[in-house]
Scaffold this motif. Structure first.
Motif, PDB file in Angstrom:
ATOM      1  N   PRO A  62       0.757  -1.212   0.226  1.00 30.60           N
ATOM      2  CA  PRO A  62       0.111  -0.068  -0.143  1.00 30.60           C
ATOM      3  C   PRO A  62       0.889   1.089   0.080  1.00 30.60           C
ATOM      4  CG  PRO A  62      -0.405  -1.691   1.660  1.00 30.60           C
ATOM      5  CD  PRO A  62       0.626  -2.110   1.220  1.00 30.60           C
ATOM      6  N   GLU A  63       0.414   2.035  -0.950  1.00 28.33           N
ATOM      7  CA  GLU A  63       1.249   3.470  -1.082  1.00 28.33           C
ATOM      8  C   GLU A  63       0.369   4.554  -0.562  1.00 28.33           C
ATOM      9  OE1 GLU A  63       2.528   4.228  -4.933  1.00 28.33           O
ATOM     10  OE2 GLU A  63       3.576   2.202  -5.088  1.00 28.33           O
ATOM     11  N   ASN A  64       0.888   5.312   0.630  1.00 27.86           N
ATOM     12  CA  ASN A  64      -0.066   6.298   0.954  1.00 27.86           C
ATOM     13  C   ASN A  64       0.149   7.726   0.661  1.00 27.86           C
ATOM     14  OD1 ASN A  64      -1.974   7.200   2.894  1.00 27.86           O
ATOM     15  ND2 ASN A  64      -0.651   7.443   4.410  1.00 27.86           N
ATOM     16  N   GLY A  65       1.514   7.814  -0.270  1.00 34.09           N
ATOM     17  CA  GLY A  65       1.680   9.136  -0.729  1.00 34.09           C
ATOM     18  C   GLY A  65       0.877   9.520  -1.837  1.00 34.09           C
ATOM     19  N   PRO A  66       1.291  10.787  -2.559  1.00 37.08           N
ATOM     20  CA  PRO A  66       0.188  11.317  -3.529  1.00 37.08           C
ATOM     21  C   PRO A  66       0.565  10.721  -4.963  1.00 37.08           C
ATOM     22  CG  PRO A  66       1.992  12.684  -3.080  1.00 37.08           C
ATOM     23  CD  PRO A  66       1.976  11.801  -2.074  1.00 37.08           C
ATOM     24  N   GLN A  67       1.366   9.749  -4.953  1.00 37.16           N
ATOM     25  CA  GLN A  67       1.578   8.890  -6.269  1.00 37.16           C
ATOM     26  C   GLN A  67       0.693   7.544  -6.048  1.00 37.16           C
ATOM     27  OE1 GLN A  67       2.921  10.346  -8.664  1.00 37.16           O
ATOM     28  NE2 GLN A  67       3.260  12.155  -7.559  1.00 37.16           N
ATOM     29  N   GLY A  68       0.264   7.113  -4.856  1.00 39.03           N
ATOM     30  CA  GLY A  68      -0.687   5.903  -4.754  1.00 39.03           C
ATOM     31  C   GLY A  68      -2.016   6.070  -4.678  1.00 39.03           C
ATOM     32  N   SER A  69      -2.737   5.032  -4.766  1.00 37.42           N
ATOM     33  CA  SER A  69      -4.205   5.064  -4.633  1.00 37.42           C
ATOM     34  C   SER A  69      -4.617   5.130  -3.407  1.00 37.42           C
ATOM     35  CB  SER A  69      -4.648   3.764  -5.209  1.00 37.42           C
ATOM     36  OG  SER A  69      -4.391   3.318  -6.521  1.00 37.42           O
ATOM     37  N   LEU A  70      -4.200   4.788  -2.431  1.00 38.26           N
ATOM     38  CA  LEU A  70      -4.769   4.962  -1.108  1.00 38.26           C
ATOM     39  C   LEU A  70      -4.755   6.388  -0.566  1.00 38.26           C
ATOM     40  CD1 LEU A  70      -5.723   3.670   1.464  1.00 38.26           C
ATOM     41  CD2 LEU A  70      -3.271   3.461   2.544  1.00 38.26           C
ATOM     42  N   PHE A  71      -4.041   7.248  -0.848  1.00 33.14           N
ATOM     43  CA  PHE A  71      -3.981   8.619  -0.620  1.00 33.14           C
ATOM     44  C   PHE A  71      -5.132   9.605  -0.995  1.00 33.14           C
ATOM     45  CE2 PHE A  71      -3.084  13.193  -1.736  1.00 33.14           C
ATOM     46  CZ  PHE A  71      -2.318  13.551  -0.585  1.00 33.14           C
ATOM     47  N   TYR A  72      -5.715   9.116  -2.223  1.00 36.57           N
ATOM     48  CA  TYR A  72      -6.954   9.733  -2.809  1.00 36.57           C
ATOM     49  C   TYR A  72      -8.190   9.254  -2.190  1.00 36.57           C
ATOM     50  CZ  TYR A  72      -3.576  11.805  -5.858  1.00 36.57           C
ATOM     51  OH  TYR A  72      -2.542  12.382  -6.219  1.00 36.57           O
ATOM     52  N   LEU A  73      -8.121   7.877  -1.834  1.00 33.75           N
ATOM     53  CA  LEU A  73      -9.361   7.222  -1.013  1.00 33.75           C
ATOM     54  C   LEU A  73      -9.636   7.871   0.220  1.00 33.75           C
ATOM     55  CD1 LEU A  73      -9.021   3.197  -1.619  1.00 33.75           C
ATOM     56  CD2 LEU A  73     -10.445   4.864  -2.627  1.00 33.75           C
ATOM     57  N   GLN A  74      -8.570   7.843   1.106  1.00 37.94           N
ATOM     58  CA  GLN A  74      -8.624   8.859   2.242  1.00 37.94           C
ATOM     59  C   GLN A  74      -9.064  10.265   2.205  1.00 37.94           C
ATOM     60  OE1 GLN A  74      -4.426   7.791   3.800  1.00 37.94           O
ATOM     61  NE2 GLN A  74      -5.220   6.225   4.767  1.00 37.94           N
ATOM     62  N   LYS A  75      -8.405  10.752   1.210  1.00 40.05           N
ATOM     63  CA  LYS A  75      -9.237  12.093   0.874  1.00 40.05           C
ATOM     64  C   LYS A  75     -10.703  12.433   0.797  1.00 40.05           C
ATOM     65  CE  LYS A  75      -5.224  14.437   1.650  1.00 40.05           C
ATOM     66  NZ  LYS A  75      -4.984  15.009   2.852  1.00 40.05           N
ATOM     67  N   VAL A  76     -11.097  11.458  -0.132  1.00 39.41           N
ATOM     68  CA  VAL A  76     -12.529  11.275  -0.405  1.00 39.41           C
ATOM     69  C   VAL A  76     -13.514  10.853   0.433  1.00 39.41           C
ATOM     70  CG1 VAL A  76     -14.288  10.107  -1.990  1.00 39.41           C
ATOM     71  CG2 VAL A  76     -12.269  11.083  -2.717  1.00 39.41           C
ATOM     72  N   PHE A  77     -13.094   9.863   1.572  1.00 35.25           N
ATOM     73  CA  PHE A  77     -14.254   9.402   2.213  1.00 35.25           C
ATOM     74  C   PHE A  77     -13.777   9.920   3.777  1.00 35.25           C
ATOM     75  CE2 PHE A  77     -13.693   5.598  -0.509  1.00 35.25           C
ATOM     76  CZ  PHE A  77     -15.100   5.690  -0.807  1.00 35.25           C
ATOM     77  N   GLN A  78     -14.199  11.231   3.989  1.00 38.66           N
ATOM     78  CA  GLN A  78     -14.027  11.988   5.082  1.00 38.66           C
ATOM     79  C   GLN A  78     -15.467  11.903   5.774  1.00 38.66           C
ATOM     80  OE1 GLN A  78     -11.286  13.833   5.958  1.00 38.66           O
ATOM     81  NE2 GLN A  78     -10.187  12.764   4.492  1.00 38.66           N
ATOM     82  N   PRO A  79     -15.366  12.247   7.232  1.00 34.43           N
ATOM     83  CA  PRO A  79     -16.594  12.226   8.059  1.00 34.43           C
ATOM     84  C   PRO A  79     -17.569  13.163   7.598  1.00 34.43           C
ATOM     85  CG  PRO A  79     -14.724  12.105   9.214  1.00 34.43           C
ATOM     86  CD  PRO A  79     -14.234  12.125   7.893  1.00 34.43           C
ATOM     87  N   SER A  80     -18.585  13.023   7.672  1.00 38.73           N
ATOM     88  CA  SER A  80     -19.824  13.818   7.885  1.00 38.73           C
ATOM     89  C   SER A  80     -21.032  13.935   8.485  1.00 38.73           C
ATOM     90  CB  SER A  80     -20.451  14.047   6.178  1.00 38.73           C
ATOM     91  OG  SER A  80     -21.348  12.721   6.039  1.00 38.73           O
ATOM     92  N   ARG A  81     -22.080  14.619   8.724  1.00 36.17           N
ATOM     93  CA  ARG A  81     -23.045  14.452   9.397  1.00 36.17           C
ATOM     94  C   ARG A  81     -24.005  13.233   9.335  1.00 36.17           C
ATOM     95  NH1 ARG A  81     -28.135  18.544   8.491  1.00 36.17           N
ATOM     96  NH2 ARG A  81     -27.863  18.529   6.252  1.00 36.17           N
ATOM     97  N   PHE A  82     -23.774  12.677   7.916  1.00 31.54           N
ATOM     98  CA  PHE A  82     -24.543  11.409   7.687  1.00 31.54           C
ATOM     99  C   PHE A  82     -23.443  10.352   7.864  1.00 31.54           C
ATOM    100  CE2 PHE A  82     -26.345  15.050   5.070  1.00 31.54           C
ATOM    101  CZ  PHE A  82     -27.558  14.845   5.814  1.00 31.54           C
ATOM    102  N   LEU A  83     -22.018  10.265   7.218  1.00 36.65           N
ATOM    103  CA  LEU A  83     -21.817   9.002   7.153  1.00 36.65           C
ATOM    104  C   LEU A  83     -20.413   9.296   8.215  1.00 36.65           C
ATOM    105  CD1 LEU A  83     -21.708   8.560   3.416  1.00 36.65           C
ATOM    106  CD2 LEU A  83     -23.131   7.545   5.211  1.00 36.65           C
ATOM    107  N   LEU A  84     -19.578   8.301   8.593  1.00 36.57           N
ATOM    108  CA  LEU A  84     -18.237   7.954   9.385  1.00 36.57           C
ATOM    109  C   LEU A  84     -17.412   7.083   8.439  1.00 36.57           C
ATOM    110  CD1 LEU A  84     -19.255   8.295  12.963  1.00 36.57           C
ATOM    111  CD2 LEU A  84     -18.128  10.108  11.768  1.00 36.57           C
ATOM    112  N   PRO A  85     -16.693   7.502   7.381  1.00 31.19           N
ATOM    113  CA  PRO A  85     -16.132   6.463   6.631  1.00 31.19           C
ATOM    114  C   PRO A  85     -14.781   6.083   7.460  1.00 31.19           C
ATOM    115  CG  PRO A  85     -16.769   8.393   5.332  1.00 31.19           C
ATOM    116  CD  PRO A  85     -16.871   8.657   6.744  1.00 31.19           C
ATOM    117  N   LYS A  86     -14.361   4.986   7.147  1.00 32.97           N
ATOM    118  CA  LYS A  86     -12.947   4.292   7.736  1.00 32.97           C
ATOM    119  C   LYS A  86     -12.340   3.733   6.796  1.00 32.97           C
ATOM    120  CE  LYS A  86     -10.766   1.843  11.554  1.00 32.97           C
ATOM    121  NZ  LYS A  86     -11.110   0.992  12.815  1.00 32.97           N
TER     122      LYS A  86
END
Length: 398
Positions: A62-86
């Motif tokens: 798993p690559e967590n830097g801006p060149q990897g896929s995981l970095f953007y997944l974590q940016k998209v799935f952010q907590p809101s008043r409806f959802l708590l993504p992890k």
């Protein structure tokens, strides 16, 4: 107490006003006082509780830097008043007995898949879930064949797509009737011309006969493919959102595409929290619902496989007991019941109201008595007509 607001509304008129602030995050009631009719003066409001979503990302490294896929997944799935993504990253998944599909709303995997991860993912798919699979190499199809329960037969050798420096492909065809792509059904959202794909992998369509191509590039090659696997399915991307592959991660298409995928896998994520009396409340399959507690405290057991709850006969706050805790929802009187203006008889007849036939009905005794003086007056008027005619004749004779 969330405060009060005093308003004046003339008879026969209506006004739109801002309601006072809620007293807290829990359930509350909006009360209207000073109205002649009190049956519809209460509005029950259920508390907004965000639903947890577990997203599993599987990759050998798993690559967590801006060149990897995981970095953007974590940016998209952010907590809101409806959802708590992890988002949880794994290089090796837990054992099949510990990797329960009920605990995971979406799994995302990048090829190649390690042998140790095949069985947990197979069990996950067997429960009816969806796997978002990123194909990084045309030679990584062996694990995919095992996940799709296909025989590991030799795959045809295809010519790799060649894209010259500075050139790119665009997504040209979209099956917007598919649940993952319904967000792009309207023409203004369907335009992918600003999303450039620098690299994509070939896909042997003939080797996966049951696969359904959901999107294609402008060169005719598949971009998004769905492969059914029993109750579940695999959504395969022949490209990725890594910067070296495409501009997808920085486009406006990325967020709706990713959020539609867990909904397709685990059902509606944000549960509706307000209903009217008589409405059938949908029962979520994940989290598993076991009972519903009515406003009066009565507990109704939910049977296995039950899809709706129709016992919304009383306004108030209901509580759905699930494996993830309680999901409260409000039930109120339908807005139509607040329309108390008189209706014309013709409108009532169109709604099925039957009226007695007055012309053919026999009058009762009081009606006959009330009609008798009018008959006597009419006879007296006829007598006066004859007397007036006789007087005119005598006058002419003289």
């Amino acid at each position: 107490n969330g405060g009060e607001a005093e308003i004046y509304v003339p008879a026969g008129r209506s006004r739109v006003v801002r309601a006072p602030a809620k007293p807290g995050p829990g359930a509350s009631v909006l009360l209207l006082s000073g109205d002649e009719e009190e049956f519809d003066n209460r509005l029950h409001i259920a508390p907004q509780r965000p639903r947890p979503i577990n997203i599993v990302y599987v990759a050998n490294q798993p690559e967590n830097g801006p060149q990897g896929s995981l970095f953007y997944l974590q940016k998209v799935f952010q907590p809101s008043r409806f959802l708590l993504p992890k988002v949880t990253a794994f290089s090796q998944l837990p054992k099949p007995e510990d990797f329960r599909a009920t605990d995971v709303q979406l799994a995302i995997a990048e090829s190649p898949i390690a042998e140790v991860n095949l069985e947990p993912l197979k069990q996950y798919l067997a429960a009816g879930r969806k796997l978002l699979y990123i194909l990084n190499d045309e030679n990584d199809l062996g694990g995919l064949q095992q996940l799709a329960n296909l025989k590991s037969e030799p795959l045809p050798v295809l010519e790799k797509p060649k894209t010259a420096a500075g050139q790119y492909q665009l997504i040209e065809e979209l099956n917007t009737r598919h649940p993952v792509l319904t967000s792009f059904a309207e023409p203004r959202y369907r335009d992918f011309t600003k999303v450039h794909f620098w690299k994509h992998r070939t896909w042997p369509e003939s080797a996966f006969a049951s696969a359904n191509v959901l999107a294609r590039f402008d060169n005719g090659r598949p971009a998004l493919v769905e492969i059914p696997t029993g109750k579940g399915s695999i959504l395969l991307l022949t490209s990725s959102w890594r910067p070296e592959d495409s501009q997808l991660a920085v486009s406006t298409k990325f967020v709706p595409l990713l959020f539609s995928t867990p909904e397709y896998s685990a059902g509606r994520l944000a549960q509706k929290a307000r209903f009217a009396t008589g409405d059938a409340v949908p029962i979520p399959q994940n989290p598993v619902a076991t009972a519903i507690v009515k406003p009066d405290g009565k507990r109704i057991t939910i049977n296995k496989g039950q899809e709706t709850f129709a016992g919304t006969d009383t306004p108030g706050i209901y509580r759905m007991v699930t494996s993830e805790g309680e999901l409260p929802f409000a039930v109120n009187i339908p807005p139509e019941e607040s329309r108390t203006q008189p209706m014309a008889p013709k409108q009532l007849e169109q709604l099925g109201v039957l009226f007695p036939n007055v012309s053919t009905a026999k009058p009762d005794e009081p009606t006959k008595k009330s009609q008798k003086p009018f008959a006597e007056i009419e006879n007296q008027q006829k007598l006066w007509k004859w007397l007036l005619a006789a007087a005119c004749i005598l006058f002419l004779m003289e």
